[in-house]
Every structure is written in C-alpha cells, then in structure tokens.
Design a protein around this motif. Structure first.
Motif, PDB file in Angstrom:
ATOM      1  N   GLY A  54      -2.202   0.880 -10.554  1.00 35.24           N
ATOM      2  CA  GLY A  54      -2.939  -0.406 -10.772  1.00 35.24           C
ATOM      3  C   GLY A  54      -1.776  -1.444 -11.634  1.00 35.24           C
ATOM      4  O   GLY A  54      -2.006  -2.654 -11.738  1.00 35.24           O
ATOM      5  N   LYS A  82       6.439  -7.520  -6.932  1.00 40.47           N
ATOM      6  CA  LYS A  82       5.298  -6.869  -6.402  1.00 40.47           C
ATOM      7  C   LYS A  82       5.469  -5.627  -5.650  1.00 40.47           C
ATOM      8  O   LYS A  82       5.884  -5.918  -4.595  1.00 40.47           O
ATOM      9  CB  LYS A  82       4.237  -7.944  -5.853  1.00 40.47           C
ATOM     10  N   GLU A 142       0.724  -1.085   0.027  1.00 45.11           N
ATOM     11  CA  GLU A 142      -0.029  -0.077   0.039  1.00 45.11           C
ATOM     12  C   GLU A 142       1.009   1.208   0.160  1.00 45.11           C
ATOM     13  O   GLU A 142       2.246   1.131   0.297  1.00 45.11           O
ATOM     14  CB  GLU A 142      -0.702  -0.001   1.191  1.00 45.11           C
ATOM     15  N   TRP A 184       3.099  -1.959  -4.543  1.00 46.55           N
ATOM     16  CA  TRP A 184       1.882  -1.025  -4.776  1.00 46.55           C
ATOM     17  C   TRP A 184       2.255   0.108  -5.817  1.00 46.55           C
ATOM     18  O   TRP A 184       3.543   0.695  -5.727  1.00 46.55           O
ATOM     19  CB  TRP A 184       1.573  -0.522  -3.436  1.00 46.55           C
ATOM     20  N   SER A 185       1.344   0.445  -6.514  1.00 47.16           N
ATOM     21  CA  SER A 185       1.533   1.673  -7.277  1.00 47.16           C
ATOM     22  C   SER A 185       0.051   2.330  -7.417  1.00 47.16           C
ATOM     23  O   SER A 185      -0.926   1.490  -7.428  1.00 47.16           O
ATOM     24  CB  SER A 185       1.999   1.440  -8.764  1.00 47.16           C
ATOM     25  N   TRP A 186      -0.126   3.653  -8.058  1.00 50.52           N
ATOM     26  CA  TRP A 186      -1.124   4.286  -8.009  1.00 50.52           C
ATOM     27  C   TRP A 186      -1.852   4.038  -9.097  1.00 50.52           C
ATOM     28  O   TRP A 186      -3.195   4.185  -9.512  1.00 50.52           O
ATOM     29  CB  TRP A 186      -1.098   5.907  -8.026  1.00 50.52           C
ATOM     30  N   THR A 196     -10.308   6.562 -14.862  1.00 50.24           N
ATOM     31  CA  THR A 196     -10.566   6.427 -13.312  1.00 50.24           C
ATOM     32  C   THR A 196     -10.723   7.790 -12.792  1.00 50.24           C
ATOM     33  O   THR A 196     -11.213   7.547 -11.646  1.00 50.24           O
ATOM     34  CB  THR A 196      -8.932   6.025 -12.722  1.00 50.24           C
ATOM     35  N   CYS A 248       1.387  -2.846 -10.612  1.00 51.22           N
ATOM     36  CA  CYS A 248       1.968  -3.202  -9.226  1.00 51.22           C
ATOM     37  C   CYS A 248       3.199  -4.168  -9.478  1.00 51.22           C
ATOM     38  O   CYS A 248       3.392  -5.000  -8.804  1.00 51.22           O
ATOM     39  CB  CYS A 248       0.926  -3.717  -8.083  1.00 51.22           C
ATOM     40  N   PHE A 299      -5.319   6.515 -18.769  1.00 50.73           N
ATOM     41  CA  PHE A 299      -5.574   5.985 -17.486  1.00 50.73           C
ATOM     42  C   PHE A 299      -6.345   6.846 -16.440  1.00 50.73           C
ATOM     43  O   PHE A 299      -7.440   6.662 -16.030  1.00 50.73           O
ATOM     44  CB  PHE A 299      -4.213   5.633 -16.426  1.00 50.73           C
TER      45      PHE A 299
END
Length: 278
Positions: free
Chosen positions: A117, A111, A66, A113-115, A171, A119, A167
């Motif tokens: 999606g 892996k 996260e 987290w990224s803003w 979104t 990841c 993107f």
C-alpha cells in the motif's frame, strides 16, 4: 521511523550486488544447500534474489499500477546454463545495474504499485535493499565467508522488519503474526555496536564500535507496537548489531554464542516462530 535517503538505498543495492557477485565467483559450491534457506541451493538463492530485482525493475520502469505476473518478466529465472558461475555473475551484474538505474531515474516519489500500500519507487528501493542485505547473509554464510553490513543499513533493516510485521497483523488476520498479541509482554533488542562480526575468528582490528541501537516491541491485544529506545522488557536480545539483525531475521541461532538472551527466552522464540514474511 525515518528511512534512509533514496540515493543511499540505490548506492547500497549496487554495493550489495557487488558483494553477492563476489560470493558467486568465490569458488563456492553453487549446488550446496543454504543452511538458513534449506529448500534452496546457493544458485537458487542467487536466482531468487536476482529474479526479485528483475520483477521490481519492471514495476518501477513501467510505473506499474498493478502487480506484474512473473511470466511477463524477461529473464526472471536467470541464465539458461545451470551451475555456470560466470553466466550467473554476468546476469546478476546486469540485473543489479538495471534495477539501480530504474530506481534512480524514477526518484523516491514516483507512483508504483506495491503489495504494502506504499505505492512509490522509494518503497521498492528500501525493500530491495533489505532483500539483498539478508539474502547476501544467507549466501555468505553458506559459502563459509565473513559477513558484515553498514550499521545504518542493519538498523533500518530491523525497522523495516518490524513495520512488515505490523502490516501483516493489520491485513492478514489468519497469518501466524496475528498470534503476537497480549498485554504485559515485551521484547527489547539491544545492539551494542555497528561493526558486528559473527565470531571472534572473523573480527577485524582497529575498528571502533559505533553507537548502540535499541528497540522496544510491545505485544498488545490490538497488535504489536514498537519504538526505538532503552526500557525494561520481558526478554532481551543483546549483541553486536549485525548479529542481532541476523538473529532477529532467524539467520543466526539464539544459542550461537554471538547473541545473548536475557529473561523469558520462550517469548523471543514465540516471536521468531510467528514473525514471518512470504
């Protein structure tokens, strides 16, 4: 669109950090305003860029699942001393080395987290390459120094920018990018070479032009679509690759003389006003 190899991004980040450090230690006024980011001084721009690197390094090194708040990132704001080029340079050097080491150790598929999606550490290698590619342009232009960038990096930066706009349209329905819709309108980016200097005075000699790069951006009711290619369009932005990159990122005025606009200039201006990030 196929991105560059992970190691290529890592190499480019290291190279760009060296280039940005050269600006910091060039004697440029660190307190001077950056014309392309007028809310920042040159020092603030460098601290912002290094701070982004520190944040991403922590994300990648810890395999974060996260977002990590900025207040948990050590030295994200840079050295305590203000206006000290040597301290800023040392911090930037350390920061760049930390990020490159973390990305190389993780590999592209780790892996993280990224803003967006996507990841993976590979996403962050690409994102930070273009973060510093464009902000180094801000810094070098503010310092009155020449700017160039490897053609494959410049072309990939345009690809990534178009992917980001796609993107955001998907979104963030209330973002200004959402207005970039409607049938029958298109933009053609026609980059004529890979060694594009920003002015005749800055041109080197003996460097043959690289192959051209071209993009077609179509604005549809359901959102924008883009592809590489040469096609007729409502408006054309044409010039050397580096100049097209900087104009498309709103770092170079359309009337600078370094690029040419053919067709409905208003559409290109409409795009540039609404295709924003951050």
């Amino acid at each position: 669109m196929t991105a560059l190899a992970h190691d290529r991004y890592c190499d480019e980040i290291a190279h760009q950090v060296e280039q940005l450090r050269a600006v910091v230690t060039s004697g440029a006024d660190l307190s001077g305003t950056v014309p392309t980011c007028p809310d920042w001084s040159l020092e603030q721009l460098v601290r912002h860029t290094g701070g982004a690197f520190r944040w991403v390094e922590l994300l990648v090194r810890t395999r974060a699942e996260e977002d990590i708040p900025e207040d948990r990132v050590p030295l994200i704001g840079g050295p305590e001393a203000k206006g000290d080029a040597a301290a800023l340079d040392a911090w930037l050097a350390e920061t760049g080395g930390m990020l490159v080491d973390a990305l190389r150790e993780a590999g592209p598929d780790a892996k993280v987290w990224s803003w967006a999606g996507i990841c993976t550490a590979g996403f962050w290698a690409r994102r930070m390459t273009h973060e510093i590619t464009v902000h180094r342009a801000d810094a070098t232009l503010a310092a009155g120094l020449p700017y160039d960038v490897a053609p494959e990096v410049a072309a990939d930066a345009i690809d990534e920018w178009l992917e980001i706009v796609e993107f955001v349209q998907r979104t963030e329905p209330d973002d200004p990018a959402g207005e970039l819709r409607g049938p029958g309108r298109s933009i053609h980016l026609h980059a004529t070479g890979g060694t594009a200097e920003l002015s005749a005075e800055r041109r080197g000699t003996g460097v043959p032009p690289a192959e051209g790069w071209e993009w077609v951006i179509e604005l549809h009711e359901g959102g924008m679509r883009w592809r590489r290619g040469h096609e007729k369009a409502t408006v054309v932005l044409r010039g050397p690759l580096t100049a097209v990159l900087l104009a498309f990122y709103r770092r170079l005025p359309l009337d600078s003389g370094e690029v040419e606009v053919l067709g409905e200039r208003e559409l290109l201006e409409f795009w540039l006003e609404r295709a924003t990030f951050g």
